[in-house]
Scaffold this motif. Sequence first.
Motif, PDB file in Angstrom:
ATOM      1  N   GLN A 218      19.635 -30.535 -32.710  1.00  0.00           N
ATOM      2  CA  GLN A 218      20.982 -29.950 -32.865  1.00  0.00           C
ATOM      3  C   GLN A 218      21.382 -30.161 -34.252  1.00  0.00           C
ATOM      4  OE1 GLN A 218      22.810 -31.636 -29.268  1.00  0.00           O
ATOM      5  NE2 GLN A 218      23.880 -29.605 -28.996  1.00  0.00           N
ATOM      6  N   ASP A 219      21.801 -29.197 -34.889  1.00  0.00           N
ATOM      7  CA  ASP A 219      22.497 -29.439 -36.424  1.00  0.00           C
ATOM      8  C   ASP A 219      24.037 -29.272 -36.381  1.00  0.00           C
ATOM      9  OD1 ASP A 219      22.814 -26.642 -36.285  1.00  0.00           O
ATOM     10  OD2 ASP A 219      22.066 -26.328 -38.420  1.00  0.00           O
ATOM     11  N   HIS A 220      24.476 -29.723 -37.385  1.00  0.00           N
ATOM     12  CA  HIS A 220      26.069 -29.711 -37.849  1.00  0.00           C
ATOM     13  C   HIS A 220      26.223 -28.721 -39.101  1.00  0.00           C
ATOM     14  CE1 HIS A 220      27.058 -33.256 -35.526  1.00  0.00           C
ATOM     15  NE2 HIS A 220      26.120 -33.633 -35.683  1.00  0.00           N
ATOM     16  N   THR A 232      27.914 -24.287 -43.715  1.00  0.00           N
ATOM     17  CA  THR A 232      26.818 -24.632 -44.618  1.00  0.00           C
ATOM     18  C   THR A 232      25.549 -24.280 -44.058  1.00  0.00           C
ATOM     19  OG1 THR A 232      26.407 -26.865 -43.635  1.00  0.00           O
ATOM     20  CG2 THR A 232      28.018 -26.722 -45.379  1.00  0.00           C
ATOM     21  N   GLY A 233      24.584 -24.524 -44.710  1.00  0.00           N
ATOM     22  CA  GLY A 233      23.176 -24.330 -44.061  1.00  0.00           C
ATOM     23  C   GLY A 233      22.612 -25.369 -43.344  1.00  0.00           C
ATOM     24  N   GLY A 234      23.460 -26.501 -43.127  1.00  0.00           N
ATOM     25  CA  GLY A 234      23.435 -27.699 -42.281  1.00  0.00           C
ATOM     26  C   GLY A 234      23.573 -28.842 -43.001  1.00  0.00           C
ATOM     27  N   LEU A 275       8.434 -20.476 -33.264  1.00  0.00           N
ATOM     28  CA  LEU A 275       9.628 -19.597 -32.853  1.00  0.00           C
ATOM     29  C   LEU A 275      10.738 -20.550 -32.853  1.00  0.00           C
ATOM     30  CD1 LEU A 275      10.355 -16.529 -31.978  1.00  0.00           C
ATOM     31  CD2 LEU A 275      10.123 -17.287 -29.734  1.00  0.00           C
ATOM     32  N   PHE A 276      11.699 -20.379 -33.461  1.00  0.00           N
ATOM     33  CA  PHE A 276      12.786 -21.159 -33.556  1.00  0.00           C
ATOM     34  C   PHE A 276      13.976 -20.576 -32.644  1.00  0.00           C
ATOM     35  CE2 PHE A 276      16.126 -22.790 -37.144  1.00  0.00           C
ATOM     36  CZ  PHE A 276      17.311 -22.907 -36.306  1.00  0.00           C
ATOM     37  N   VAL A 277      14.261 -20.910 -31.576  1.00  0.00           N
ATOM     38  CA  VAL A 277      14.975 -20.356 -30.621  1.00  0.00           C
ATOM     39  C   VAL A 277      16.714 -20.790 -30.521  1.00  0.00           C
ATOM     40  CG1 VAL A 277      15.179 -19.646 -28.418  1.00  0.00           C
ATOM     41  CG2 VAL A 277      13.022 -20.256 -29.199  1.00  0.00           C
ATOM     42  N   TYR A 291      16.699 -15.786 -33.039  1.00  0.00           N
ATOM     43  CA  TYR A 291      15.526 -16.135 -33.232  1.00  0.00           C
ATOM     44  C   TYR A 291      15.115 -16.558 -34.875  1.00  0.00           C
ATOM     45  CZ  TYR A 291      13.200 -14.995 -28.705  1.00  0.00           C
ATOM     46  OH  TYR A 291      12.972 -15.003 -27.453  1.00  0.00           O
ATOM     47  N   ASN A 292      14.525 -17.252 -35.236  1.00  0.00           N
ATOM     48  CA  ASN A 292      13.968 -17.568 -36.641  1.00  0.00           C
ATOM     49  C   ASN A 292      12.508 -17.707 -36.440  1.00  0.00           C
ATOM     50  OD1 ASN A 292      16.610 -17.773 -37.815  1.00  0.00           O
ATOM     51  ND2 ASN A 292      16.713 -19.358 -37.068  1.00  0.00           N
ATOM     52  N   VAL A 293      11.816 -17.137 -37.496  1.00  0.00           N
ATOM     53  CA  VAL A 293      10.256 -17.308 -37.242  1.00  0.00           C
ATOM     54  C   VAL A 293       9.672 -18.354 -38.171  1.00  0.00           C
ATOM     55  CG1 VAL A 293      10.164 -14.920 -36.633  1.00  0.00           C
ATOM     56  CG2 VAL A 293      10.046 -15.457 -39.142  1.00  0.00           C
ATOM     57  N   ARG A 294      10.503 -19.484 -38.131  1.00  0.00           N
ATOM     58  CA  ARG A 294      10.060 -20.484 -38.978  1.00  0.00           C
ATOM     59  C   ARG A 294      10.716 -21.809 -38.628  1.00  0.00           C
ATOM     60  NH1 ARG A 294      15.064 -21.397 -40.902  1.00  0.00           N
ATOM     61  NH2 ARG A 294      16.506 -19.657 -40.693  1.00  0.00           N
ATOM     62  N   LEU A 295      10.464 -22.973 -39.248  1.00  0.00           N
ATOM     63  CA  LEU A 295      11.088 -24.143 -38.757  1.00  0.00           C
ATOM     64  C   LEU A 295      12.576 -24.180 -39.231  1.00  0.00           C
ATOM     65  CD1 LEU A 295       8.137 -26.325 -39.070  1.00  0.00           C
ATOM     66  CD2 LEU A 295       9.360 -26.368 -37.009  1.00  0.00           C
ATOM     67  N   GLY A 296      13.343 -24.908 -38.679  1.00  0.00           N
ATOM     68  CA  GLY A 296      14.921 -25.028 -39.437  1.00  0.00           C
ATOM     69  C   GLY A 296      14.879 -26.134 -40.443  1.00  0.00           C
ATOM     70  N   ASP A 297      15.867 -25.932 -41.249  1.00  0.00           N
ATOM     71  CA  ASP A 297      16.041 -26.650 -42.162  1.00  0.00           C
ATOM     72  C   ASP A 297      17.496 -27.408 -42.065  1.00  0.00           C
ATOM     73  OD1 ASP A 297      16.318 -28.351 -44.763  1.00  0.00           O
ATOM     74  OD2 ASP A 297      15.355 -26.809 -45.837  1.00  0.00           O
ATOM     75  N   PRO A 298      17.775 -28.432 -41.613  1.00  0.00           N
ATOM     76  CA  PRO A 298      16.955 -29.727 -41.745  1.00  0.00           C
ATOM     77  C   PRO A 298      16.517 -30.088 -40.262  1.00  0.00           C
ATOM     78  CG  PRO A 298      19.466 -30.263 -41.288  1.00  0.00           C
ATOM     79  CD  PRO A 298      19.324 -28.885 -41.495  1.00  0.00           C
TER      80      PRO A 298
HETATM   81  N1  GLY Z   1      19.367 -25.049 -39.977  1.00  0.00           N
HETATM   82  C1  GLY Z   1      19.588 -23.924 -39.527  1.00  0.00           C
HETATM   83  C2  GLY Z   1      18.561 -22.714 -40.256  1.00  0.00           C
HETATM   84  O1  GLY Z   1      17.303 -23.350 -40.662  1.00  0.00           O
HETATM   85  O2  GLY Z   1      18.565 -21.779 -39.991  1.00  0.00           O
END
Ligand code: GLY
Length: 428
Positions: A218-220, A232-234, A275-277, A291-298
């Motif tokens: 989970q992110d903030h 923000t981006g996280g 797959l980032f669900v 969906y994202n097709v990559r790892l999330g950051d952070p």
């Molecule tokens: N932290 C969300 C993302 O990478 O899209």
Amino acid sequence: MANGRETTMNILILGSGGREHALAWAVKQNPKCDRLIVAPGNAGIAGLAECAGIDVMDGGIVATFAQENAVDFVIVGPEAPLAAGLADRLREAGVLVFGPSAAAAQLEASKAFTHEICDAVGAPAAGYARFTDAGLAKEYVRRQGSPIVVKADGLAAGKGVVVAEDVGSALAAIDDMFAGAFGAAGAEVVIEEFMEGEEASFFVLCDGKNVLPIGTAQDHKRVGEGDTGPNTGGMGAYSPAPVLTDEVAGQVMSQIVRPTMAEMAKRGTPFQGVLFVGLMIKDGQPRLVEYNVRLGDPECQVLMMRLGGQVLDLLLAASEGRLDQARVNWADDHAISVVMAAKGYPGAYEKGSIISGLENLPEDSLNMVFHAGTAEADGKKTASGGRVLNVTARGESLREARARAYQMVGGVDWPEGFSRSDIGWRAL
Ligand code: GLY
Ligand code: AMP
């Protein structure tokens, strides 16, 4: 070519953020990793890998670089090169690569495409409509009422989503998008039902056929304490996500992930990569947000902290179509990452301020400061972005991990930076 088992390999990771620093840190712990190159990398990554200043959007340049440097395996961090066909170019050149084709990357690059897939397989997601005409889109919003969500169809660096509390702001968002606020990404607009619930992310490796979950997080997203203020981006993340119980995760796999992967294969565009669900969970029922097709950051930073060196074996298995034989060795642990950002972020901020104290912080399997936006000047680390450091720690409990992370935050001497003091509050 190394075969990934007996010999060591030369590995190239593409990207320049905290996600790629964490990937490089984990991959390097695997004894199979020989030479490690990150392109373009950053000042933190330079402490553990060679950095190469090549244009990662250009598949031809990356393929030539890989061949000239006897690279055995390429791991792609961000989505933009994937959507532009980088993995296709590398495969055509005979280079082993972790990351989906441009056709499969549509799962992130087009929100309308993802809705089509969900419709085809009956995966639970928000109700929606899609428009290429502002007038029709506005008429639809007036009929639906608020709250309502307006999205640019294409890639907009995480900024193409407006969660509108009232009809007026939804109408304004439609005007902005069709006026080109997000470029070509806004040529089509998707309008979604606002979903209530708790958000969490689920990460699954896919080899085109088999799937293997590698963790939850989970992110903030909000900049301020208590999840307030602008998006923000996280600002931090933790893993695992308590809301993604085994039961909910089982539903996500059977109702969303497996049907999506089967549909992609059926269409002749199998998905290979991670797959980032993104999920919204209410009353134990998950629905897909995106969906994202990559790892999330952070999110990647906390996953890497927990997985460590085995991640290289897992990514190789995904790229070589043998995920059915792979398994994740789980420790019953928790990880957390606190983002340190430049004051002013996500608005205007200064670049170039000096960051001290990093050399006194521990760097081991429980504590790591990943660099998201740093540069080096006169032997000193400087801030070169909005989100600058990802202070990451692991522990037997989230509480323990969090105490470690904030102890490290306290050791960073950077008056021009800030962080939230409450990362993980929801889970504690
Ligand atoms: N932290 C969300 C993302 O990478 O899209
Ligand atoms: P995205 O850029 O697609 O990650 O969306 C940004 C954020 O908008 C998500 O993390 C959610 O918090 C929110 N969001 C997106 N779609 C919806 C929806 N249909 N209902 C409620 N919130 C949403």
